[in-house]
Design a protein around this motif. Structure first.
Motif, PDB file in Angstrom:
ATOM      1  N   ASN A 109      -5.321  49.105 -46.849  1.00 15.93           N
ATOM      2  CA  ASN A 109      -3.954  49.179 -47.379  1.00 15.93           C
ATOM      3  C   ASN A 109      -3.927  49.836 -48.756  1.00 15.93           C
ATOM      4  O   ASN A 109      -3.208  49.404 -49.660  1.00 15.93           O
ATOM      5  CB  ASN A 109      -3.318  47.788 -47.434  1.00 15.93           C
ATOM      6  CG  ASN A 109      -2.964  47.264 -46.054  1.00 15.93           C
ATOM      7  OD1 ASN A 109      -2.926  48.021 -45.084  1.00 15.93           O
ATOM      8  ND2 ASN A 109      -2.712  45.972 -45.947  1.00 15.93           N
ATOM      9  N   GLY A 110      -4.735  50.877 -48.910  1.00 17.27           N
ATOM     10  CA  GLY A 110      -4.749  51.651 -50.147  1.00 17.27           C
ATOM     11  C   GLY A 110      -5.583  51.079 -51.261  1.00 17.27           C
ATOM     12  O   GLY A 110      -5.732  51.714 -52.313  1.00 17.27           O
ATOM     13  N   THR A 111      -6.159  49.909 -51.076  1.00 14.06           N
ATOM     14  CA  THR A 111      -6.982  49.268 -52.102  1.00 14.06           C
ATOM     15  C   THR A 111      -8.462  49.453 -51.784  1.00 14.06           C
ATOM     16  O   THR A 111      -8.876  49.193 -50.650  1.00 14.06           O
ATOM     17  CB  THR A 111      -6.662  47.764 -52.191  1.00 14.06           C
ATOM     18  OG1 THR A 111      -5.275  47.595 -52.501  1.00 14.06           O
ATOM     19  CG2 THR A 111      -7.504  47.093 -53.267  1.00 14.06           C
ATOM     20  N   PRO A 112      -9.275  49.916 -52.728  1.00 18.00           N
ATOM     21  CA  PRO A 112     -10.715  50.045 -52.460  1.00 18.00           C
ATOM     22  C   PRO A 112     -11.320  48.689 -52.096  1.00 18.00           C
ATOM     23  O   PRO A 112     -11.039  47.679 -52.746  1.00 18.00           O
ATOM     24  CB  PRO A 112     -11.280  50.568 -53.789  1.00 18.00           C
ATOM     25  CG  PRO A 112     -10.115  51.198 -54.483  1.00 18.00           C
ATOM     26  CD  PRO A 112      -8.918  50.399 -54.085  1.00 18.00           C
ATOM     27  N   VAL A 113     -12.144  48.673 -51.049  1.00 17.89           N
ATOM     28  CA  VAL A 113     -12.791  47.439 -50.597  1.00 17.89           C
ATOM     29  C   VAL A 113     -14.253  47.719 -50.302  1.00 17.89           C
ATOM     30  O   VAL A 113     -14.677  48.873 -50.181  1.00 17.89           O
ATOM     31  CB  VAL A 113     -12.105  46.864 -49.330  1.00 17.89           C
ATOM     32  CG1 VAL A 113     -10.693  46.414 -49.635  1.00 17.89           C
ATOM     33  CG2 VAL A 113     -12.102  47.886 -48.193  1.00 17.89           C
ATOM     34  N   THR A 114     -15.031  46.659 -50.162  1.00 17.09           N
ATOM     35  CA  THR A 114     -16.430  46.795 -49.766  1.00 17.09           C
ATOM     36  C   THR A 114     -16.513  46.999 -48.255  1.00 17.09           C
ATOM     37  O   THR A 114     -15.556  46.716 -47.514  1.00 17.09           O
ATOM     38  CB  THR A 114     -17.232  45.552 -50.137  1.00 17.09           C
ATOM     39  OG1 THR A 114     -16.733  44.432 -49.381  1.00 17.09           O
ATOM     40  CG2 THR A 114     -17.101  45.240 -51.625  1.00 17.09           C
ATOM     41  N   LEU A 115     -17.665  47.470 -47.813  1.00 18.57           N
ATOM     42  CA  LEU A 115     -17.868  47.660 -46.378  1.00 18.57           C
ATOM     43  C   LEU A 115     -17.806  46.327 -45.648  1.00 18.57           C
ATOM     44  O   LEU A 115     -17.288  46.241 -44.527  1.00 18.57           O
ATOM     45  CB  LEU A 115     -19.221  48.342 -46.135  1.00 18.57           C
ATOM     46  CG  LEU A 115     -19.479  48.870 -44.724  1.00 18.57           C
ATOM     47  CD1 LEU A 115     -18.416  49.880 -44.319  1.00 18.57           C
ATOM     48  CD2 LEU A 115     -20.867  49.504 -44.646  1.00 18.57           C
ATOM     49  N   ALA A 116     -18.300  45.270 -46.280  1.00 16.30           N
ATOM     50  CA  ALA A 116     -18.249  43.942 -45.653  1.00 16.30           C
ATOM     51  C   ALA A 116     -16.804  43.490 -45.461  1.00 16.30           C
ATOM     52  O   ALA A 116     -16.460  42.916 -44.427  1.00 16.30           O
ATOM     53  CB  ALA A 116     -19.011  42.932 -46.524  1.00 16.30           C
ATOM     54  N   GLN A 117     -15.944  43.755 -46.447  1.00 16.67           N
ATOM     55  CA  GLN A 117     -14.532  43.400 -46.304  1.00 16.67           C
ATOM     56  C   GLN A 117     -13.878  44.195 -45.183  1.00 16.67           C
ATOM     57  O   GLN A 117     -13.099  43.654 -44.392  1.00 16.67           O
ATOM     58  CB  GLN A 117     -13.790  43.644 -47.617  1.00 16.67           C
ATOM     59  CG  GLN A 117     -14.090  42.643 -48.712  1.00 16.67           C
ATOM     60  CD  GLN A 117     -13.397  43.012 -50.005  1.00 16.67           C
ATOM     61  OE1 GLN A 117     -13.567  44.101 -50.541  1.00 16.67           O
ATOM     62  NE2 GLN A 117     -12.597  42.098 -50.522  1.00 16.67           N
ATOM     63  N   LEU A 118     -14.194  45.491 -45.107  1.00 16.15           N
ATOM     64  CA  LEU A 118     -13.620  46.329 -44.053  1.00 16.15           C
ATOM     65  C   LEU A 118     -14.053  45.828 -42.681  1.00 16.15           C
ATOM     66  O   LEU A 118     -13.249  45.733 -41.747  1.00 16.15           O
ATOM     67  CB  LEU A 118     -14.078  47.786 -44.255  1.00 16.15           C
ATOM     68  CG  LEU A 118     -13.318  48.853 -43.473  1.00 16.15           C
ATOM     69  CD1 LEU A 118     -11.907  48.998 -44.027  1.00 16.15           C
ATOM     70  CD2 LEU A 118     -14.034  50.194 -43.538  1.00 16.15           C
ATOM     71  N   ARG A 119     -15.337  45.464 -42.580  1.00 17.86           N
ATOM     72  CA  ARG A 119     -15.856  44.974 -41.304  1.00 17.86           C
ATOM     73  C   ARG A 119     -15.216  43.635 -40.930  1.00 17.86           C
ATOM     74  O   ARG A 119     -14.879  43.406 -39.763  1.00 17.86           O
ATOM     75  CB  ARG A 119     -17.376  44.837 -41.400  1.00 17.86           C
ATOM     76  CG  ARG A 119     -18.071  44.571 -40.076  1.00 17.86           C
ATOM     77  CD  ARG A 119     -19.573  44.490 -40.259  1.00 17.86           C
ATOM     78  NE  ARG A 119     -20.113  45.741 -40.745  1.00 17.86           N
ATOM     79  CZ  ARG A 119     -20.729  45.889 -41.910  1.00 17.86           C
ATOM     80  NH1 ARG A 119     -20.877  44.868 -42.724  1.00 17.86           N
ATOM     81  NH2 ARG A 119     -21.206  47.065 -42.278  1.00 17.86           N
TER      82      ARG A 119
END
Length: 552
Positions: A109-119
Motif C-alpha cells: 500500500n505504498g509503504t516500504p516493507v520487509t520481505l517477511a512482511q510482504l510474505r
C-alpha cells in the motif's frame, strides 16, 4: 481476490496489465510460452525470493504489482492495522522491484516493507500449489504440516515443538549435572571463595573516591602546609600583605573620588578586590587549620587502597568494576548451585515433561478428528478420479516417548483398490495415482483455507481423459467458493473454466516476448480445439471443443 497484476521487464514479459475475474480461470498456451512465468511474477509480489535472472535482458529492473480485494473476514485488516499499514479503500497493493544486480525492494500500500512482511501479507491473500506439490506430499513433514493446517493446529504444533525443546534442555541439564558433578562442585567452590573474598572487601565506589582524595591530601600534606603558610603571609600576615594594602588603597581612591566622580568605578573595583582578598585569607586560614601530618592515617589509607588494587588486579578488572564482578559471581554461583541440585533439576525436568505431554495431548486431540474427516473426504474424491474402490487414510502411529512433532507420527496411506490394504503413499502410488491423490488432497484441504485466491500450476500433470474432466469439475466447483486460477495443458480442465486466457510467445524487433490474450467465446473454441488437435485444427475438432465448452 486478485484484481490486477502489472508486470514490467520480468523474464520474457515487457509490459502486461492483467485484470482478473472471479470464479475459475484457466491459463493455457504452448509449452514455454510463459504461463508459469505469470505465476512466478505473482509469487514475486507475494514475497518469493528474487535474483538477477528475474530482470529481462538489457533492462535495469523488473517490477511486479499485484492488487487484491481486502478480505472481509478481518484477519488481514487486523494485521495491517497492527503493522501500521493502512488499507486503501478496501484493497491491498503489493509491489516488488528487483534490480539487475539481484537486490529487491518491497512496498505494501505504498509503504516500504520487509520481505517477511510482504510474505506474511501474501499468506492471507493467495495459496499457490505448484506443479511439484504432489511430490512434496511424499515427505513426512509435508504430510504432518498439511494435517495440522487442516486441523487448525499450526500454532499448537509450534507450541508442542517449543515445549519439547524445553523438556530436552531440562533433561540435558540434569544429565550434565550427574555426569560432571565433581567438576561442577570444584567450580562452585571456587566461585563461593571469590564471592566471600569480594564481599569481605566491601568495596564502595563513593568510599573509593573519597579515599583517593584523602590519600592525595595526606601524601602531600607537608607541601600543602608550606604553600598555605606562604600564601597566608603574602595575603595578610606581614607589613606588605595584599589584603590590608588593597583596603588602604581603596580608601585612598575613595577620598579622590569625592573630588572627581570619574574615579567611582576604580574605587568600586578596589573595594571588591579587597573583599575577595579578605575572604580568600579567611578561607585559606580555615584550610590550614585542618591540615595535619597524620602518618598513621596515611598508612591505613594506603593499606586499603592496596587491598582494593590487588584484588582488582587478581580479577583483571578496574577497581570500579568490582561491584559488577561480585554480582556476576553471585549469579553464576546461584545458577551453578541450582544446576548441582539433582532434586531441583529432576523437578524442573518433570515439569517440562508434563508441559510437553499436555500440549502434545491437545495436539493429538485436534489431529485425530481432522485425520478421520480428511481421510473420508479424500477417499470420496478419488472415487471419481479413476480409483474406484481406492482408499486414503491418515495414520497416526503412537510414539511412546513423543518427539518434537507430538505423540504420534503422521503418515498418508493409500490403497489403489478395495482388495489391497492401505500402505504408505510414498511406496505404492504411481505417478498418475500420485497426481490424482495429490489433487484430491489439495482441493479437499483448500475448502478449509481462508485465502480468497487459489492457484494451481500444472497440478493436473499425469492425468487425462475422463479423469481430467472430473478434475475440471472439481476446480469449477471450488471456483464457486473462491477465485481459482489454473495453468493447464488439458482441454478437459480448461473447458470447465469460467474464463480463459491464452499465453503465447511473439517476436518483436528480434526479441521474444510473452503475450496474453483474453479469450471470448470464439477464441476459447479455437484454443480448446488447439489443445485437442495439435497443429492441424479441423472443423470436427472445433465442434468437439464447442461441445466441451457447452457442457461447462
Amino acid at each position: 481476490m486478485l484484481r490486477r497484476l502489472t508486470i514490467r521487464d520480468f523474464v520474457i514479459v515487457d509490459h502486461l496489465e492483467l485484470d482478473f475475474q472471479a470464479g475459475f480461470g484457466a491459463l493455457t498456451g504452448e509449452t514455454g510460452a510463459g504461463k508459469s512465468i505469470l505465476l512466478d511474477a505473482l509469487g514475486l509480489a507475494l514475497g518469493d525470493r528474487a535474483d538477477a535472472g528475474a530482470v529481462r535482458g538489457g533492462r535495469e529492473r523488473a517490477e511486479v504489482c499485484a492488487e487484491f480485494d481486502l478480505p472481509a473476514d478481518g484477519a488481514l485488516a487486523a494485521w495491517l492495522a497492527e503493522q501500521a499499514l493502512d488499507a486503501e479503500e478496501g484493497s491491498v497493493m503489493l509491489r516488488r522491484v528487483v534490480d539487475a544486480g539481484g537486490r529487491s525492494r518491497a512496498w505494501l500500500n505504498g509503504t516500504p516493507v520487509t520481505l517477511a512482511q510482504l510474505r506474511e501479507a501474501g499468506e492471507f491473500l493467495c495459496d499457490i500449489h505448484g506443479q511439484h506439490a504432489h511430490h512434496a506430499l511424499l515427505r513426512a513433514d509435508a504430510q504432518r504440516a498439511l494435517l495440522d493446517t487442516h486441523a487448525g493446529a499450526v500454532e499448537l504444533a509450534a507450541a508442542v515443538a517449543a515445549a519439547h525443546r524445553a523438556w530436552r534442555q531440562a533433561l540435558e541439564r540434569r544429565q550434565h549435572a550427574e555426569r560432571d558433578s565433581a567438576a561442577t562442585e570444584r567450580e562452585r567452590e571456587l566461585l563461593a571463595w571469590q564471592v566471600r573474598e569480594l564481599e569481605e572487601l566491601a568495596f564502595d565506589p563513593d568510599e573509593w573516591a573519597e579515599l583517593n582524595q584523602e590519600h592525595g591530601r595526606l601524601a602531600h600534606a607537608a607541601s600543602l602546609m608550606g604553600g598555605a603558610d606562604e600564601v597566608l603571609a603574602a595575603l595578610g600576615d606581614n607589613d606588605l600583605a595584599v589584603a590590608p594594602l588593597l583596603a588602604r588603597l581603596g580608601a585612598r581612591v575613595g577620598e579622590m573620588a569625592g573630588i572627581d566622580g570619574s574615579l567611582d568605578e576604580t574605587r568600586s573595583l578596589l573595594a571588591d578586590a579587597a573583599i575577595q582578598a579578605d575572604e580568600a585569607l579567611h578561607a585559606l586560614r580555615r584550610y590550614r587549620d585542618r591540615l595535619d601530618l597524620d602518618p598513621e592515617r596515611l598508612t591505613e589509607i594506603e593499606a586499603r587502597i592496596g587491598a582494593v588494587t590487588d584484588l582488582a588486579r587478581k580479577h583483571r578488572a578496574a577497581p570500579e568494576e568490582l561491584p559488577a564482578l561480585l554480582d556476576d559471581c553471585r549469579a553464576r554461583l546461584e545458577a551453578l548451585s541450582a544446576s548441582a541440585d539433582p532434586g531441583r533439576l529432576a523437578e524442573q525436568e518433570a515439569q517440562a515433561r508434563a508441559a510437553f505431554e499436555d500440549a502434545a495431548r491437545r495436539l493429538s486431540a485436534a489431529r485425530k478428528p481432522a485425520a478421520e474427516a480428511l481421510s473420508a473426504e479424500v477417499t470420496a474424491a478419488i472415487q471419481t478420479l479413476a480409483m474406484a474402490g481406492g482408499r486414503f487414510e491418515i495414520a497416526l502411529e503412537p510414539l511412546p516417548e513423543g518427539c518434537a512433532h507430538g505423540l504420534e507420527n503422521v503418515e498418508f496411506r493409500v490403497a489403489a483398490n478395495a482388495s489391497q490394504p492401505p500402505r504408505a503413499l510414498a511406496r505404492v502410488a504411481s505417478g498418475g495415482e500420485l497426481s490424482r491423490i495429490g489433487l484430491a488432497i489439495q482441493v479437499t484441504a483448500s475448502r478449509d483455507s481462508a485465502t480468497p485466491t487459489m492457484i494451481f500450476d500444472e497440478v493436473d500433470v499425469g492425468i487425462g481423459g475422463g479423469v481430467a474432466e472430473i478434475v475440471g469439475q472439481l476446480l469449477h466447483r471450488l471456483g464457486r467458493e473462491r477465485q481459482v486460477l489454473c495453468v493447464t495443458h488439458l482441454a478437459q480442465v480448461a473447458a470447465r473454466a469460467d474464463w480463459q486466457w491464452s499465453i503465447a510467445k511473439a517476436e518483436r524487433n528480434g526479441e521474444v516476448l510473452s503475450r496474453v490474450a483474453v479469450l471470448d467465446e470464439g477464441g476459447r473454441v479455437e484454443e480448446i480445439a488447439r489443445m485437442l488437435g495439435g497443429v492441424r485444427i479441423t472443423d470436427t475438432t472445433r465442434q468437439h471443443a464447442a461441445e466441451m465448452l457447452g457442457q461447462g
